[in-house]
Design a protein around this motif. Structure first.
Motif, PDB file in Angstrom:
ATOM      1  N   ALA A 337       0.812  -1.216   0.000  1.00 61.89           N
ATOM      2  CA  ALA A 337       0.000   0.000   0.000  1.00 61.89           C
ATOM      3  C   ALA A 337       0.847   1.268   0.000  1.00 61.89           C
ATOM      4  CB  ALA A 337      -0.939   0.001   1.210  1.00 61.89           C
ATOM      5  N   HIS A 338       2.173   1.130  -0.043  1.00 63.93           N
ATOM      6  CA  HIS A 338       3.068   2.286   0.030  1.00 63.93           C
ATOM      7  C   HIS A 338       4.060   2.262  -1.126  1.00 63.93           C
ATOM      8  CE1 HIS A 338       1.763   1.357   4.156  1.00 63.93           C
ATOM      9  NE2 HIS A 338       1.815   2.659   4.357  1.00 63.93           N
ATOM     10  N   PRO A 339       4.340   3.412  -1.723  1.00 62.79           N
ATOM     11  CA  PRO A 339       5.406   3.475  -2.721  1.00 62.79           C
ATOM     12  C   PRO A 339       6.774   3.389  -2.045  1.00 62.79           C
ATOM     13  CG  PRO A 339       4.566   5.672  -2.289  1.00 62.79           C
ATOM     14  CD  PRO A 339       3.690   4.717  -1.517  1.00 62.79           C
ATOM     15  N   PRO A 340       7.790   2.928  -2.755  1.00 59.94           N
ATOM     16  CA  PRO A 340       9.121   2.839  -2.151  1.00 59.94           C
ATOM     17  C   PRO A 340       9.739   4.219  -1.961  1.00 59.94           C
ATOM     18  CG  PRO A 340       9.227   2.253  -4.466  1.00 59.94           C
ATOM     19  CD  PRO A 340       7.773   2.427  -4.143  1.00 59.94           C
ATOM     20  N   ILE A 341      10.494   4.362  -0.877  1.00 62.23           N
ATOM     21  CA  ILE A 341      11.249   5.578  -0.613  1.00 62.23           C
ATOM     22  C   ILE A 341      12.662   5.181  -0.184  1.00 62.23           C
ATOM     23  CG2 ILE A 341       9.279   7.037  -0.031  1.00 62.23           C
ATOM     24  CD1 ILE A 341       9.753   6.470   2.891  1.00 62.23           C
ATOM     25  N   VAL A 342      13.579   6.128  -0.207  1.00 68.89           N
ATOM     26  CA  VAL A 342      14.978   5.844   0.136  1.00 68.89           C
ATOM     27  C   VAL A 342      15.082   5.628   1.641  1.00 68.89           C
ATOM     28  CG1 VAL A 342      17.355   6.589  -0.076  1.00 68.89           C
ATOM     29  CG2 VAL A 342      15.662   7.350  -1.755  1.00 68.89           C
ATOM     30  N   GLY A 437       5.605   8.630   7.031  1.00 72.65           N
ATOM     31  CA  GLY A 437       4.443   7.818   7.354  1.00 72.65           C
ATOM     32  C   GLY A 437       4.627   6.331   7.182  1.00 72.65           C
ATOM     33  N   GLN A 438       5.854   5.889   6.895  1.00 68.96           N
ATOM     34  CA  GLN A 438       6.124   4.470   6.718  1.00 68.96           C
ATOM     35  C   GLN A 438       7.124   3.990   7.766  1.00 68.96           C
ATOM     36  OE1 GLN A 438       6.876   2.847   2.793  1.00 68.96           O
ATOM     37  NE2 GLN A 438       6.307   4.776   1.812  1.00 68.96           N
TER      38      GLN A 438
END
Length: 461
Positions: A337-342, A437-438
């Motif tokens: 439900a979340h896009p990838p981030i660094v 938020g992740q």
């Protein structure tokens, strides 16, 4: 987890307006969580979560949509929603999907699913018994056990097809000790990407003893002194500081937003000559380890500092392309439900050559920190404040009285430049890092570390 022809169709639908690439991330996670509070099982849950996310990227912008259904209609609907973020353009190609094999970084000897829940409750009861028997001043014990198995499929329009399973296990003890009106807590929560063989090494008794000792010891604490002084960080604690104060400003999204104190400093000395640091997702069974990141890029051991000189940043594929830098395999996401981030993985200060006991003996006065609590960091300036959950005075080269209420205050580059001793030992600390938020499981580690000069906030003399 999904048929290749269906995934290929979804990727084609996602690229119907073009974009630099499209990606499908499929996840199925099973988990068990047990909480024992004062000898009673307050929670015993098992769960299954399954779904997929579709991303279409254009430069460092993207459209993202997800579904908790894995049927063709739901996946194509997600692809359409993700592609709608792009302006109309010519459709993009999808390269034939090729399987990438990993080194099996997180091998399991005994799967957690093979052990009955009753046995896991027994581990927590042992933890509770040992913590309570440590001292009559222990008044509350909370034990938490958790395990999960995340199966992932990552496919992208440039031909990547990655399947990987990530096992996780954690055992936590939180102990409260009380003497008159003085109440103190102790925490210990080792974790790994492993099976239940992990519990053989990190036993419930050992976990309980560490937490109980911390809580009871702090009952004898005095208010921490304040001022600029020498601080010795016990093994593992320097890694926590390194992760928060240094690691986050080295994530390339902070660099890209010009919100990092380290922007433009690659090749320059930004720390003591004794400082060598890495971010390493290839550590076998590390809490932040994997074969491939959440974009399907192979995991790496990324050197961040060599003899205090900044070597580079942590990258995902979009910002690496923008900066003309190689990817480092640091794209992570909490779930489908979340896009990838660094994100960081296992971020460690490497051991030196000095006897850790000699570091303390050679310190005339200061604070010895064995536990760090919550903190705040400003990546743009490198300013940070960290609470000390367990610390002691150093007097004439000896660790003496426990102190409470201490805070470490400083600026990342200044503090890392003040490191004047690095021990030959090494320990890790495992936690969950929050960003945008992740949450992501991360490891940090370090040897005994002495900071020659840092500001300590406290209320004592």
């Amino acid at each position: 987890m999904l048929d290749r022809s269906l995934v290929h169709e979804v990727l084609q639908a996602a690229r119907r307006r073009g974009g630099s690439f499209a990606e499908v991330f499929v996840e199925e996670t099973t988990n068990t969580s047990i909480r024992l509070d004062d000898g009673k099982v307050e929670e015993l849950t098992t769960g299954l979560d399954r779904g997929a996310g579709v991303r279409v990227a254009q430069g460092t912008s993207y459209g993202y949509a997800y579904s908790n259904r894995l049927d063709r209609d739901a996946l194509l609907e997600a692809a359409e929603a993700a592609s709608a973020a792009l302006r109309d353009g010519e459709g993009g190609d999808v390269v034939d999907l090729r399987t990438l094999e990993g080194p099996d970084t997180n091998r399991v000897q005994r799967a957690a699913a093979s052990v009955p829940a009753a046995d896991k409750v027994t581990w927590l009861r042992e933890l509770d018994d040992v913590a309570r028997s440590f001292s009559p001043e222990v008044v509350q014990v909370v034990g938490v056990y958790g395990d999960s198995l995340q199966r992932r499929l990552i496919a992208s329009s440039d031909g990547r097809w990655v399947e990987e399973a990530r096992p996780r296990i954690r055992l936590v003890a939180q102990v409260v000790a009380k003497r008159d009106d003085n109440i103190q807590t102790g925490f210990h929560g080792p974790a790994a990407c492993a099976g239940v063989e992990f519990v053989d090494e990190h036993t419930p008794a050992a976990t309980a003893t560490v937490a109980a000792k911390r809580a009871v010891t702090m009952l004898d604490s005095i208010p921490a002194p304040a001022g600029e002084m020498t601080v010795v960080l016990a093994p593992g604690m320097g890694g926590v500081l390194f992760h928060e104060a240094v690691g986050h400003p080295l994530e390339s999204d902070a660099i890209d937003k010009e919100a990092s104190v380290y922007a433009g400093l690659v090749g320059q000395r930004c720390g003591s000559e004794l400082l060598n640091g890495v971010d390493d997702a290839t550590i076998p069974n590390g809490w932040g380890s994997y074969d491939f990141d959440d974009e399907g890029t192979p995991a790496e051991r990324t050197v961040l500092f060599t003899d205090g000189v900044l070597q580079g940043f942590l990258q995902d594929r979009m910002r690496a392309a923008r900066m003309g830098a190689p990817t480092t395999g640091n794209a992570r996401r909490e779930s489908y439900a979340h896009p990838p981030i660094v994100r960081m993985t296992n971020t460690n200060i490497l051991p030196g050559e000095t006897d850790p006991e000699a570091i303390v003996r050679d310190t005339a006065a200061g604070i010895y920190v064995t536990g760090l609590g919550g903190g705040q960091t400003n990546p743009a300036s490198g300013d940070f404040v960290f609470g000390v959950s367990e610390g002691y005075l150093i007097e004439n080269g000896e660790v003496t009285t426990p102190v409470r209420g201490a805070n470490l205050i400083g600026r990342a580059i200044d503090v890392m430049s003040s490191v004047d001793a690095v021990g030959s030992d090494f320990e890790t600390w495992e936690g969950v890092c929050g960003k945008d938020g992740q949450g992501a499981p991360v490891g940090s580690g370090s040897p005994t570390l002495r900071i020659g000069k840092i500001t300590v906030g406290g209320t004592g003399v």
